[in-house]
Scaffold this active site. Structure first.
Site, PDB file in Angstrom:
ATOM      1  N   GLU A   1      30.399  67.360  18.411  1.00  0.00           N
ATOM      2  CA  GLU A   1      31.307  67.190  17.263  1.00  0.00           C
ATOM      3  C   GLU A   1      30.995  65.935  16.455  1.00  0.00           C
ATOM      4  OE1 GLU A   1      32.336  67.864  20.315  1.00  0.00           O
ATOM      5  OE2 GLU A   1      33.687  69.603  20.296  1.00  0.00           O
TER       6      GLU A   1
ATOM      7  N   PHE B   1      47.675  70.658  27.713  1.00  0.00           N
ATOM      8  CA  PHE B   1      46.234  70.689  27.917  1.00  0.00           C
ATOM      9  C   PHE B   1      45.512  70.437  26.590  1.00  0.00           C
ATOM     10  CE2 PHE B   1      42.238  73.252  28.098  1.00  0.00           C
ATOM     11  CZ  PHE B   1      41.564  72.401  28.959  1.00  0.00           C
ATOM     12  N   GLN B   2      44.601  69.486  26.604  1.00  0.00           N
ATOM     13  CA  GLN B   2      43.810  69.108  25.430  1.00  0.00           C
ATOM     14  C   GLN B   2      44.650  68.669  24.237  1.00  0.00           C
ATOM     15  OE1 GLN B   2      40.821  72.227  24.864  1.00  0.00           O
ATOM     16  NE2 GLN B   2      39.493  71.128  26.281  1.00  0.00           N
TER      17      GLN B   2
ATOM     18  N   LYS C   1      47.837  75.306  16.813  1.00  0.00           N
ATOM     19  CA  LYS C   1      47.363  76.671  17.016  1.00  0.00           C
ATOM     20  C   LYS C   1      48.316  77.710  16.418  1.00  0.00           C
ATOM     21  CE  LYS C   1      45.500  79.583  20.687  1.00  0.00           C
ATOM     22  NZ  LYS C   1      45.269  79.702  22.136  1.00  0.00           N
TER      23      LYS C   1
ATOM     24  N   MET D   1      16.756  46.101  17.327  1.00  0.00           N
ATOM     25  CA  MET D   1      17.546  45.088  16.634  1.00  0.00           C
ATOM     26  C   MET D   1      18.203  44.134  17.622  1.00  0.00           C
ATOM     27  SD  MET D   1      18.431  43.750  13.909  1.00  0.00           S
ATOM     28  CE  MET D   1      18.399  44.732  12.421  1.00  0.00           C
TER      29      MET D   1
HETATM   30  C1  TPP Z   1      26.795  53.547  18.723  1.00  0.00           C
HETATM   31  C2  TPP Z   1      26.211  52.180  18.724  1.00  0.00           C
HETATM   32  N1  TPP Z   1      26.001  51.552  19.903  1.00  0.00           N
HETATM   33  C3  TPP Z   1      25.454  50.318  19.935  1.00  0.00           C
HETATM   34  C4  TPP Z   1      25.112  49.682  18.771  1.00  0.00           C
HETATM   35  C5  TPP Z   1      24.519  48.277  18.794  1.00  0.00           C
HETATM   36  N2  TPP Z   1      23.129  48.305  18.285  1.00  0.00           N
HETATM   37  C6  TPP Z   1      22.819  48.002  17.005  1.00  0.00           C
HETATM   38  S1  TPP Z   1      21.218  48.184  16.669  1.00  0.00           S
HETATM   39  C7  TPP Z   1      20.878  48.653  18.246  1.00  0.00           C
HETATM   40  C8  TPP Z   1      19.485  48.984  18.662  1.00  0.00           C
HETATM   41  C9  TPP Z   1      19.016  50.245  18.066  1.00  0.00           C
HETATM   42  O1  TPP Z   1      17.859  50.640  18.726  1.00  0.00           O
HETATM   43  P1  TPP Z   1      16.976  51.798  18.156  1.00  0.00           P
HETATM   44  O2  TPP Z   1      17.832  52.964  17.854  1.00  0.00           O
HETATM   45  O3  TPP Z   1      15.840  52.034  19.064  1.00  0.00           O
HETATM   46  O4  TPP Z   1      16.487  51.213  16.786  1.00  0.00           O
HETATM   47  P2  TPP Z   1      15.480  49.995  16.494  1.00  0.00           P
HETATM   48  O5  TPP Z   1      16.337  48.791  16.260  1.00  0.00           O
HETATM   49  O6  TPP Z   1      14.597  49.856  17.663  1.00  0.00           O
HETATM   50  O7  TPP Z   1      14.792  50.413  15.254  1.00  0.00           O
HETATM   51  C10 TPP Z   1      22.031  48.657  19.017  1.00  0.00           C
HETATM   52  C11 TPP Z   1      22.090  48.973  20.448  1.00  0.00           C
HETATM   53  C12 TPP Z   1      25.370  50.357  17.570  1.00  0.00           C
HETATM   54  N3  TPP Z   1      25.121  49.810  16.383  1.00  0.00           N
HETATM   55  N4  TPP Z   1      25.891  51.613  17.574  1.00  0.00           N
END
Ligand code: TPP
Ligand code: MG
Lengths: 581, 173
Positions: free
Chosen positions: A47, A109-110, A159, A472
């Site tokens: 979703e 439920f749900q 529903k 990042m």
């Molecule tokens: C849902 C979610 N979880 C954690 C983060 C924290 N976060 C920001 S950038 C990042 C790394 C992203 O890694 P990747 O998808 O491999 O991209 P890259 O930076 O390597 O291009 C994380 C964990 C986030 N922004 N969103």
């Protein structure tokens, strides 16, 4: 006519040609009615992807994107997507199933309190208690989602209401006395703005997402040309102004381009359009645009003065206000004093463009990948990004020319956004090529929806920038945490090519210079959904402004301009690093 | 509805008057907004207004001007909120209702309490062999003064509505 049928009819009448959804117990009546209807429904595989796809659909087309999920876990799976749309002011309509009205409040439920949960992340939400209200609620949802500052809406649909017979289908709207968005700006303030602009020597325009949602790109171009103002954008404002224009300075902020950050610092008149001065855009607020009179034009009065003290506030629709402003400026014959400034910025801008080539590096440098993307794609291509370094590389090194061709999760920074958003964008704009640029981490969060693009033959191209790192976060660890790489290495699995192929999706791995461009062209020619696994250098770091610092304190900036590849003399900063990604 | 009774009359107090649609969920939307934006609510009262279907909410809250401005603007954005005003404290009449059940085991104590109530123009609305219940309306200072006096007898229960307010003179919000 039953409630569910009324919902379908109102959706279709409002122009929702496609919805993204996932059925469940409390939606059985509605899905049974969808079965016989003309509503095009795409079954996603999670979703969250339905919400992001609806968001991508909305951002690419400017129309309302619609998603549907069942009560309880289906509805809560939408929440991340709704919050993402809320932060980026995207008109997404979510329809959530709910337990029958007589069970509400019983922990049935749900059952979850979707109205309560989504109150802080929607522009408005409705629980339907009488099927006769459905047409009015749907009509109003579309109108509210799109007008003023756009935003997401949730309709909670029990529903029994889906099966309730309507007395009569009344095509009306809900009366909302408390909602009248201001469109036309205040005449006197616009006049003050014009006078300030005419007196300024170093004007800069900062364009945000509001320019795109207001459809004000043409007015923005006119204003920039008229007053010789260079244009910088926020992340969401990217694509509001053609970035191949010599006065385009690209993105501003923590990950902004040097020319943008320094020019805003120098400016004596900052014209901010449809943006909200987020901390990622301003850096340390006390040091933001210290020499500028700030004119802030935004449709949302609550954004004005929220983060930055504004000298000339104008509440109104960016397009309409700009039209009045331009008219006033044209009427005034005072000669402008801005030519020297614009020439200076143009020169400076050129000097900030990377002078070195990344062709000799292996593994591939992301800059090289961006260059090949630009070579393979035309300006009509809609790009989506995920979150992380991939997003910032795109923001930095991939130039966009036309509005709504750059789609990214800015405010919430939601990993997993890029791929489903691309899916939605392609459904909305089948004539445009759509390419998602994702990190390996983010893509893996939503990779199950490869099944959806395969089953429905939605030919998006997914470029996975494969650095095997949560890049990042790893970058922050390198810059600010003594290279202690706590839980950011992603390891050796999966093999993204095999993963895609197991879904029957075309896939290719790219490791060398030139291969990205070719793989992209092949993918687009194939007309099939394709995944391109691009192996990139995990060591590459972006220039950035450390959190808590002013916009001019860029670290790692030599990386764009360095003459000798390979050397990494970034300075360690001791500033606090609150507010991570 | 009183949510927190920390000195409702401190000087950084704001009296916010809002006209809202009289619908389920409105109170939650409004109260939630204050919490999210970091503004402390002392009390909220809600009831019918002069317009049918529209309720008036009076919110007593404290916090700094900038946060208040943001909260007011955010309140205005709620679709169920029709009008919001931060009332000027000097130009506003503010009244609160309080019911106080006081321990009153003997005739002597009872007559003492009744005297106090009279001084404050309160009225006795319930009597039993162990307790008296006083009703008093007024501004918050007056109610505080009475409750302070009654503390010595032992307050068994106390219920305050929180202030409701309206601006002085002919102006409306
Ligand atoms: C849902 C979610 N979880 C954690 C983060 C924290 N976060 C920001 S950038 C990042 C790394 C992203 O890694 P990747 O998808 O491999 O991209 P890259 O930076 O390597 O291009 C994380 C964990 C986030 N922004 N969103
Ligand atoms: Mg990565």
């Amino acid at each position: 006519m039953k409630g569910g049928q009324a919902l379908i009819k109102s959706l279709i009448d409002k122009g929702a040609d496609t919805v993204f959804g996932y059925p469940g117990g409390q939606l059985l009546p509605l899905y049974d009615m969808i079965y016989d209807s003309d509503l095009k429904h795409i079954l996603v595989r999670h979703e969250q992807c339905a919400a992001h796809a609806a968001d991508g659909y909305a951002r690419a087309s400017g129309k309302v994107g619609v998603c549907i999920a069942t009560s309880g876990p289906g509805a809560t799976n939408l929440v991340t997507g709704i919050a993402t749309a809320y932060m980026d002011s995207s008109p997404v309509l979510s329809i959530a199933g709910q337990v029958p009205t007589h069970l509400i409040g019983n922990d049935a439920f749900q059952e979850v309190d979707m109205i309560g949960i989504t109150m802080p992340i929607t522009k408005h939400n409705f629980q339907v208690t009488d099927a006769n209200d459905i047409p009015a609620i749907v009509n109003s949802s579309f109108d509210i989602a799109l007008s003023g500052r756009p935003g997401p809406i949730v309709i909670d649909l029990p529903k029994d209401i889906q099966e309730q017979e309507l007395e009569e289908y009344r095509n009306e709207s809900v009366e909302i006395p408390g909602y009248k968005p201001t469109k036309k700006g205040h005449g006197l303030q616009i006049k003050r703005a014009a006078q300030t602009i005419i007196k300024s020597k170093k004007p800069v325009i900062l364009a945000g997402g509001g320019v795109i949602s207001a459809g004000a790109s043409n007015e923005l171009k006119k204003l920039s040309k008229l007053i010789n103002a260079p244009v910088t954008t926020t992340l969401l404002g990217k694509s509001s102004f053609p970035e191949d224009n010599p006065v385009s300075m690209g993105m501003l902020g923590m990950h902004g381009r040097k020319v943008a950050n320094l020019s805003v610092n120098e400016s004596d008149c900052l014209i901010a359009l449809g943006c909200r001065f987020s901390d990622r855009t301003t850096g340390k607020i006390d040091e933001f645009a210290p020499n500028a009179i700030i004119i802030h034009i935004d449709v949302d009065p609550a954004e004005i003065g929220k983060n930055v003290d504004v000298d000339i506030p104008i509440v109104g629709d960016a397009k309409i206000v700009l039209q009045s402003l331009i008219k006033l400026l044209k009427k005034d014959s005072t000669p402008l004093n801005t030519l020297k400034w614009i020439e200076h910025v143009k020169e400076f801008n050129k000097s900030c463009i990377p002078r070195i080539s990344f062709e000799n590096n292996l593994p591939l440098k992301p800059q090289q990948v961006m260059k090949e993307l630009a070579q393979a794609l035309d300006e009509e291509t809609i790009m989506t990004t995920d979150v992380g370094q991939n997003q910032m590389w795109m923001a930095h090194f991939y130039n966009t020319q036309k509005p709504r061709t750059f789609i990214s999760s800015g405010g919430l920074g939601t990993m997993g956004f890029g791929f489903p958003a691309a899916m939605g964008a392609k459904v909305a704009m089948p004539e445009n090529d759509v390419v998602a640029v994702c990190g390996d981490g983010g893509f893996l969060m939503v990779c199950q929806d490869l099944a959806t693009v395969k089953e429905y033959d939605i030919p998006v191209v997914v470029c996975v920038l494969d650095n095997r790192y949560l890049g990042m976060v790893a970058q922050w660890q390198k810059l600010f945490y003594n290279e202690r790489m706590s839980h950011t290495h992603l390891g050796e699995v999966p093999d993204f090519v095999k993963l895609a192929e197991s879904f029957g999706v075309r896939a290719e791995r790219v490791e060398k210079v030139g291969e990205t461009e070719k793989a992209l062209k092949d993918a687009l020619k194939s007309g099939e959904p394709t995944l391109i696994d691009i192996i990139i250098d995990p060591e590459e770091i972006l220039p950035m402004v450390p959190p808590g610092c002013g916009l001019t304190e860029i670290v790692g900036e030599y990386k764009i301009e360095r003459e000798i590849p390979g050397e990494i003399p970034y300075k360690q900063t001791k500033k606090a690093h609150e507010g991570g990604d | 509805m009183v949510m927190k009774m920390e000195n409702p009359d401190s000087e950084k107090n704001h009296i916010i008057s809002a006209l809202v649609e009289h619908k389920p969920g409105v109170l939650q939307r409004v109260a939630g907004l204050f919490t999210r934006r970091g503004f402390n609510i002392d009390s909220i009262t809600v009831g019918e207004s002069e317009i049918q279907g529209i309720a008036r909410m009076t919110i007593i809250a404290q916090g700094d001007e900038k946060v208040l401005e943001q909260v007011t603007k955010q309140l205005n954005k709620l679709l169920d909120v029709i009008k919001v005003r931060d009332l000027e404290v000097e130009n506003t009449v503010k009244r609160e209702l309080c019911l106080i059940k006081v321990h009153a085991p003997t005739e002597k104590v009872r007559s003492e309490i009744i005297q106090y109530a009279n001084i404050f123009r309160g009225s006795i609305i319930d009597v039993s062999s162990e307790a008296l219940t006083i009703e008093i309306t007024g501004d918050s200072d007056k109610i505080n003064a009475l409750t302070d006096l009654l503390k010595g007898f032992g307050i068994k229960e106390l219920a305050r509505t929180g202030p409701t307010a309206i601006s002085r003179g002919g102006k409306t919000i």
